[in-house]
Motif scaffolding. Structure first.
Motif, PDB file in Angstrom:
ATOM      1  N   ASP A 236     -12.616   7.924 -10.031  1.00 28.10           N
ATOM      2  CA  ASP A 236     -11.630   7.879  -8.952  1.00 28.10           C
ATOM      3  C   ASP A 236     -11.060   9.283  -8.742  1.00 28.10           C
ATOM      4  N   PRO A 237     -11.115   9.819  -7.526  1.00 30.62           N
ATOM      5  CA  PRO A 237     -10.580  11.170  -7.310  1.00 30.62           C
ATOM      6  C   PRO A 237      -9.102  11.301  -7.655  1.00 30.62           C
ATOM      7  N   ALA A 238      -8.351  10.191  -7.602  1.00 35.34           N
ATOM      8  CA  ALA A 238      -6.941  10.245  -7.989  1.00 35.34           C
ATOM      9  C   ALA A 238      -6.798  10.636  -9.458  1.00 35.34           C
ATOM     10  N   ASP A 239      -7.771  10.234 -10.287  1.00 34.67           N
ATOM     11  CA  ASP A 239      -7.718  10.578 -11.705  1.00 34.67           C
ATOM     12  C   ASP A 239      -8.027  12.056 -11.923  1.00 34.67           C
ATOM     13  N   ALA A 244      -5.777  17.219 -13.567  1.00 33.41           N
ATOM     14  CA  ALA A 244      -5.380  18.601 -13.265  1.00 33.41           C
ATOM     15  C   ALA A 244      -3.878  18.791 -13.420  1.00 33.41           C
ATOM     16  N   THR A 245      -3.114  17.792 -13.024  1.00 31.30           N
ATOM     17  CA  THR A 245      -1.654  17.860 -13.155  1.00 31.30           C
ATOM     18  C   THR A 245      -1.246  17.969 -14.612  1.00 31.30           C
ATOM     19  N   ASN A 335      -9.775   3.513 -16.853  1.00 32.86           N
ATOM     20  CA  ASN A 335     -10.513   4.722 -16.483  1.00 32.86           C
ATOM     21  C   ASN A 335     -11.899   4.336 -15.974  1.00 32.86           C
ATOM     22  N   GLY A 336     -12.743   5.321 -15.717  1.00 36.91           N
ATOM     23  CA  GLY A 336     -14.059   5.037 -15.174  1.00 36.91           C
ATOM     24  C   GLY A 336     -14.918   4.184 -16.080  1.00 36.91           C
ATOM     25  N   SER A 337     -14.787   4.372 -17.376  1.00 38.57           N
ATOM     26  CA  SER A 337     -15.582   3.587 -18.313  1.00 38.57           C
ATOM     27  C   SER A 337     -15.258   2.102 -18.201  1.00 38.57           C
ATOM     28  N   ARG A 338     -13.978   1.780 -18.171  1.00 42.61           N
ATOM     29  CA  ARG A 338     -13.599   0.374 -18.050  1.00 42.61           C
ATOM     30  C   ARG A 338     -14.063  -0.197 -16.720  1.00 42.61           C
TER      31      ARG A 338
END
Length: 363
Positions: A236-239, A244-245, A335-338
């Protein structure tokens, strides 16, 4: 003045129908180069089934989010022209025969490292944060190193390998760790100490050059930045923006500790290696090694401890509320894995998993 942040994302090229990785990077890069105004944001990677883009440095996280979205959209468009799709997965869920690029450097890596290089079809996310000097940058590296495994757990996005469930949340981290210079390193102590270590590593002849110093975090050899390299590419690009934050928050926090005369935490590299293994194994689904106590704690508690650690820096940059919302969202959906495993459980198909992840990649 806020530090600037830039992101490099590696993306898989896949067949639009089958979801299998396709060696089309040359075609995609040629299309990107033809359409670019000025220098292209896209570059080749070790394998021809992947491409990489780099955002420009951004001081504002909303600007960074727009840049990530823009270049993902451009990658999708260029890939479509070449007859493929793009997906932000750190490994291919479906079986793949990786094809190494034809460049001289790629050929050298293939010859020097054999099967290790051949199997490195993995996609990471590198976050660059500006620093005022090498001395500040090394001080930051020494003080943020214990938190890096938490970033791996947050970004973990590679549960599948060659058509099988690896039982890891980030199997990419296991594959990447085969490089001789990858992983956590000891405290450097000073810029002089850092550069002496790099010279010693290159001087062994095992590494081709400084670009092969694959520390989890390093001084960039191209830009005046600290480069954090431990993360999987995020689905997800939000992640990506959250990652980065948090990295900028860690850099700001570590720089403040250095200026206040606080020494780097005394954490051994062997413990950091174990913490990274645990982060790659369980992601956000179990316990992580808490950087404060070096004892196992629930992953959600450790994630929020990271946010608390950088809270003052995020307040000063105006990013705290957005980071809290984004972290809460990850807690709800995973996350992406889940997400990948949930799609597979629902559809029973790795091809359908890739297809749905293609849609998520676009944001």
């Amino acid at each position: 003045m806020a530090r600037t942040v830039g992101v490099e994302e590696e993306l898989l090229l896949v067949d639009a129908v089958s979801g299998e990785a396709r060696a089309l990077s040359s075609a995609v890069l040629a299309i990107a180069e033809k359409e670019a105004v000025g220098e292209s944001a896209f570059e080749s990677e070790l394998h021809r089934q992947q491409v990489e883009f780099s955002t420009h440095p951004c001081a504002d996280m909303a600007e960074l989010a727009a840049s990530v979205h823009r270049w993902r959209t451009e990658a999708i468009r260029h890939a479509a022209e070449a007859g493929a799709s793009v997906v932000a997965l750190a490994t291919s869920p479906l079986p793949v025969s990786p094809k190494i690029g034809t460049g001289e450097r790629h050929r050298w890596l293939a010859e020097r490292f054999g099967l290790t290089a051949q199997e490195q079809l993995t996609c990471g996310c590198h976050v660059h944060v500006s620093v005022a000097s090498d001395e500040e940058g090394v001080a930051v590296l020494d003080r943020m190193r214990r938190w890096l495994p938490v970033l791996l757990a947050l970004s973990a996005n590679s549960p599948f390998w060659q058509g099988q469930d690896s039982r890891y949340s980030s199997y990419r981290s296991q594959v990447w760790g085969r490089w001789p210079s990858a992983g956590p390193v000891d405290v450097h102590g000073s810029a002089e100490g850092y550069h002496a270590r790099v010279r010693s590593l290159v001087g062994t002849g095992v590494l081709r050059d400084e670009g092969m110093v694959y520390f989890d975090a390093r001084l960039s050899y191209r830009y005046p930045t600290v480069e954090v390299r431990i993360a999987d590419v995020c689905l997800d690009p939000a992640d990506t923006v959250l990652l980065a934050t948090l990295v900028r928050g860690l850099v700001d926090t570590a720089a403040r500790e250095w200026r206040a005369g606080e020494p780097p935490p005394d954490v051994s590299t062997s413990l950091l290696r174990v913490a990274s293994w645990q982060a790659g194994r369980s992601g956000l689904e179990d316990r992580l090694v808490d950087p404060r106590t070096l004892r196992p704690e629930p992953a959600s508690d450790v994630l929020w401890a990271l946010l608390d650690h950088v809270r003052d820096a995020l307040e000063d940059s105006g990013d705290l509320e957005a980071a809290e919302r984004a972290l809460a969202a990850v807690g709800r959906r995973g996350n992406g894995s889940r997400i990948q495993r949930e799609i597979l459980a629902r559809t029973g198909s790795l091809r359908d998993t890739v297809a749905e992840c293609v849609r998520i990649t676009a944001g």
